[in-house]
Design a protein around this motif. Structure first.
Motif, mmCIF file in Angstrom:
data_model
loop_
_atom_site.group_PDB
_atom_site.id
_atom_site.type_symbol
_atom_site.label_atom_id
_atom_site.label_comp_id
_atom_site.label_asym_id
_atom_site.label_seq_id
_atom_site.Cartn_x
_atom_site.Cartn_y
_atom_site.Cartn_z
ATOM 1 N N THR A 1 -30.040 19.754 63.108
ATOM 2 C CA THR A 1 -29.972 18.590 62.241
ATOM 3 C C THR A 1 -28.518 18.140 62.185
ATOM 4 O O THR A 1 -27.635 18.816 62.723
ATOM 5 C CB THR A 1 -30.510 18.908 60.835
ATOM 6 O OG1 THR A 1 -30.540 17.724 60.047
ATOM 7 C CG2 THR A 1 -29.655 19.939 60.132
ATOM 8 N N ALA A 2 -28.256 17.015 61.570
ATOM 9 C CA ALA A 2 -26.893 16.491 61.520
ATOM 10 C C ALA A 2 -26.673 15.739 60.219
ATOM 11 O O ALA A 2 -27.620 15.248 59.593
ATOM 12 C CB ALA A 2 -26.622 15.582 62.722
ATOM 13 N N PHE A 3 -25.408 15.646 59.815
ATOM 14 C CA PHE A 3 -25.055 14.876 58.625
ATOM 15 C C PHE A 3 -23.594 14.451 58.727
ATOM 16 O O PHE A 3 -22.823 14.976 59.540
ATOM 17 C CB PHE A 3 -25.290 15.685 57.344
ATOM 18 C CG PHE A 3 -24.391 16.895 57.191
ATOM 19 C CD1 PHE A 3 -23.149 16.786 56.589
ATOM 20 C CD2 PHE A 3 -24.807 18.137 57.648
ATOM 21 C CE1 PHE A 3 -22.319 17.887 56.448
ATOM 22 C CE2 PHE A 3 -23.979 19.243 57.519
ATOM 23 C CZ PHE A 3 -22.735 19.126 56.916
ATOM 24 N N ILE A 4 -23.233 13.481 57.916
ATOM 25 C CA ILE A 4 -21.842 13.035 57.775
ATOM 26 C C ILE A 4 -21.530 13.014 56.282
ATOM 27 O O ILE A 4 -22.168 12.258 55.529
ATOM 28 C CB ILE A 4 -21.615 11.645 58.383
ATOM 29 C CG1 ILE A 4 -21.950 11.634 59.875
ATOM 30 C CG2 ILE A 4 -20.173 11.188 58.157
ATOM 31 C CD1 ILE A 4 -21.871 10.249 60.498
ATOM 32 N N ALA A 5 -20.600 13.838 55.853
ATOM 33 C CA ALA A 5 -20.179 13.822 54.448
ATOM 34 C C ALA A 5 -19.268 12.617 54.236
ATOM 35 O O ALA A 5 -18.184 12.543 54.815
ATOM 36 C CB ALA A 5 -19.465 15.113 54.091
ATOM 37 N N SER A 6 -19.707 11.680 53.426
ATOM 38 C CA SER A 6 -18.964 10.432 53.257
ATOM 39 C C SER A 6 -17.845 10.527 52.224
ATOM 40 O O SER A 6 -17.045 9.595 52.099
ATOM 41 C CB SER A 6 -19.927 9.306 52.859
ATOM 42 O OG SER A 6 -20.664 9.662 51.708
ATOM 43 N N ARG A 7 -17.758 11.633 51.501
ATOM 44 C CA ARG A 7 -16.694 11.792 50.503
ATOM 45 C C ARG A 7 -16.416 13.277 50.303
ATOM 46 O O ARG A 7 -17.303 14.116 50.526
ATOM 47 C CB ARG A 7 -17.094 11.147 49.170
ATOM 48 C CG ARG A 7 -18.411 11.658 48.606
ATOM 49 C CD ARG A 7 -18.813 10.916 47.352
ATOM 50 N NE ARG A 7 -20.162 11.221 46.922
ATOM 51 C CZ ARG A 7 -20.511 12.261 46.180
ATOM 52 N NH1 ARG A 7 -19.583 13.099 45.772
ATOM 53 N NH2 ARG A 7 -21.764 12.456 45.820
ATOM 54 N N PRO A 8 -15.204 13.620 49.880
ATOM 55 C CA PRO A 8 -14.914 15.035 49.607
ATOM 56 C C PRO A 8 -15.696 15.534 48.401
ATOM 57 O O PRO A 8 -16.045 14.762 47.500
ATOM 58 C CB PRO A 8 -13.400 15.036 49.321
ATOM 59 C CG PRO A 8 -12.900 13.730 49.841
ATOM 60 C CD PRO A 8 -14.034 12.753 49.723
ATOM 61 N N GLY A 9 -15.963 16.825 48.384
ATOM 62 C CA GLY A 9 -16.656 17.397 47.232
ATOM 63 C C GLY A 9 -17.408 18.656 47.589
ATOM 64 O O GLY A 9 -17.387 19.128 48.735
ATOM 65 N N LEU A 10 -18.081 19.207 46.580
ATOM 66 C CA LEU A 10 -18.937 20.378 46.749
ATOM 67 C C LEU A 10 -20.383 19.930 46.649
ATOM 68 O O LEU A 10 -20.763 19.242 45.697
ATOM 69 C CB LEU A 10 -18.641 21.423 45.667
ATOM 70 C CG LEU A 10 -17.261 22.080 45.693
ATOM 71 C CD1 LEU A 10 -17.114 23.042 44.522
ATOM 72 C CD2 LEU A 10 -17.036 22.807 47.001
ATOM 73 N N PHE A 11 -21.184 20.336 47.610
ATOM 74 C CA PHE A 11 -22.587 19.934 47.664
ATOM 75 C C PHE A 11 -23.445 21.186 47.743
ATOM 76 O O PHE A 11 -23.272 22.005 48.648
ATOM 77 C CB PHE A 11 -22.825 18.999 48.851
ATOM 78 C CG PHE A 11 -21.832 17.873 48.922
ATOM 79 C CD1 PHE A 11 -21.806 16.905 47.925
ATOM 80 C CD2 PHE A 11 -20.896 17.811 49.934
ATOM 81 C CE1 PHE A 11 -20.879 15.876 47.961
ATOM 82 C CE2 PHE A 11 -19.969 16.789 49.986
ATOM 83 C CZ PHE A 11 -19.958 15.813 48.995
ATOM 84 N N TYR A 12 -24.362 21.305 46.785
ATOM 85 C CA TYR A 12 -25.124 22.533 46.614
ATOM 86 C C TYR A 12 -26.544 22.383 47.158
ATOM 87 O O TYR A 12 -27.148 21.311 47.086
ATOM 88 C CB TYR A 12 -25.192 22.916 45.133
ATOM 89 C CG TYR A 12 -23.852 23.248 44.523
ATOM 90 C CD1 TYR A 12 -23.373 24.555 44.514
ATOM 91 C CD2 TYR A 12 -23.051 22.259 43.959
ATOM 92 C CE1 TYR A 12 -22.139 24.865 43.947
ATOM 93 C CE2 TYR A 12 -21.814 22.548 43.404
ATOM 94 C CZ TYR A 12 -21.371 23.864 43.400
ATOM 95 O OH TYR A 12 -20.150 24.159 42.850
ATOM 96 N N GLY A 13 -27.056 23.478 47.681
ATOM 97 C CA GLY A 13 -28.436 23.522 48.149
ATOM 98 C C GLY A 13 -28.979 24.934 48.018
ATOM 99 O O GLY A 13 -28.261 25.861 47.620
ATOM 100 N N GLN A 14 -30.239 25.099 48.348
ATOM 101 C CA GLN A 14 -30.886 26.410 48.280
ATOM 102 C C GLN A 14 -31.882 26.533 49.418
ATOM 103 O O GLN A 14 -32.308 25.527 50.000
ATOM 104 C CB GLN A 14 -31.613 26.592 46.941
ATOM 105 C CG GLN A 14 -30.688 26.729 45.745
ATOM 106 C CD GLN A 14 -31.460 26.844 44.435
ATOM 107 O OE1 GLN A 14 -32.222 25.963 44.090
ATOM 108 N NE2 GLN A 14 -31.253 27.938 43.719
ATOM 109 N N CYS A 15 -32.268 27.747 49.722
ATOM 110 C CA CYS A 15 -33.337 27.962 50.684
ATOM 111 C C CYS A 15 -34.615 27.345 50.129
ATOM 112 O O CYS A 15 -34.999 27.606 48.993
ATOM 113 C CB CYS A 15 -33.531 29.458 50.942
ATOM 114 S SG CYS A 15 -34.941 29.837 52.009
ATOM 115 N N SER A 16 -35.260 26.507 50.925
ATOM 116 C CA SER A 16 -36.446 25.777 50.454
ATOM 117 C C SER A 16 -37.726 26.300 51.080
ATOM 118 O O SER A 16 -38.718 25.586 51.165
ATOM 119 C CB SER A 16 -36.291 24.273 50.765
ATOM 120 O OG SER A 16 -35.184 23.752 50.071
#
Length: 230
Positions: free
Chosen positions: A182-197
């Protein structure tokens, strides 16, 4: 930054997630208009005293209620297919990271570097610093540069997992013996949280994901420091 446990969608941090939010609003508005029309027809039918037992059919009404739903489905399908292809497109990634799911933690391997890899475990509640999120913070974050196409190769070492970061619009299954991307582009600095789904066992809810997006020059300094200490 949106709170990672808030109700509804988090603030978009990637172009794809912005498109998903726009499509959500678009589809929700169509559903609202249809619901309003149906409720009005029901109310009008129940409250009206006008009846005509000789009306058996109406060709015009049947044409309208056949063509109109088809047109509405097209209005929903076209932007949906567009976003589907956008999410599947991976053009000239600047960085490739391999995310490996284990019971119950994540490993990250930076494929463009010879010896840059680490494990990412959840920080126990008693070790959290002030301001850190319970069950979401990790000891080693996945660090990426801002505004750079990032390709993530996702797999698993034991059972099914799923690498998901809602604010980046990313969710990909981690399957043992299979390499998904998969791919993504982070458009701004920061912390981004996720979990195993994917329900992967007893500690399924204790293998969070933290993506830290930083400017490119800081990312180069971070990677150089890790390589020196390796």
């Amino acid at each position: 930054m949106a709170h990672p446990t808030q109700l509804g969608f988090q603030d978009a941090a990637s172009p794809v997630m912005e498109e998903l939010l726009h499509f959500h609003d678009h589809a929700l508005m169509i559903v609202l208009l249809i619901s309003t029309l149906v409720l009005y027809v029901i109310f009008a039918t129940v409250s009206s005293k006008f009846t005509n037992k000789y009306i058996l059919d109406s060709q015009e009404i049947e044409i309208v209620w056949t063509i109109l739903p088809a047109f509405i489905l097209v209005l929903i399908a076209l932007p949906s297919l567009r976003i589907l292809y956008l999410m599947d497109e991976i053009n000239d990634p600047h960085l490739t990271i391999k995310a490996v799911g284990h019971q119950w933690y994540w490993s990250y391997e930076y494929s463009d570097y010879s010896n840059l890899a680490f494990d990412s475990y959840m920080i126990p509640t008693q070790d959290l610093a002030p301001g850190e999120f319970r069950l979401l913070e990790t000891d080693n974050r996945m660090v990426v540069p801002v505004e750079s196409p990032i390709r993530v190769l996702v797999t698993a070492d034991d059972v099914l997992h799923s690498w998901a970061v809602p604010s980046l619009g990313v969710k990909m299954d981690a399957v043992p013996g299979r390499l998904n991307q998969t791919a993504f582009i982070a458009s701004r600095p920061g912390l981004f949280y996720g979990q195993c789904s994917e329900i992967c066992g007893a500690n399924h809810s204790f293998m969070p994901i933290v993506v830290e997006a930083i400017p490119l020059q800081y990312f180069e300094s971070w990677s150089s420091l890790l390589l020196e200490n390796a």
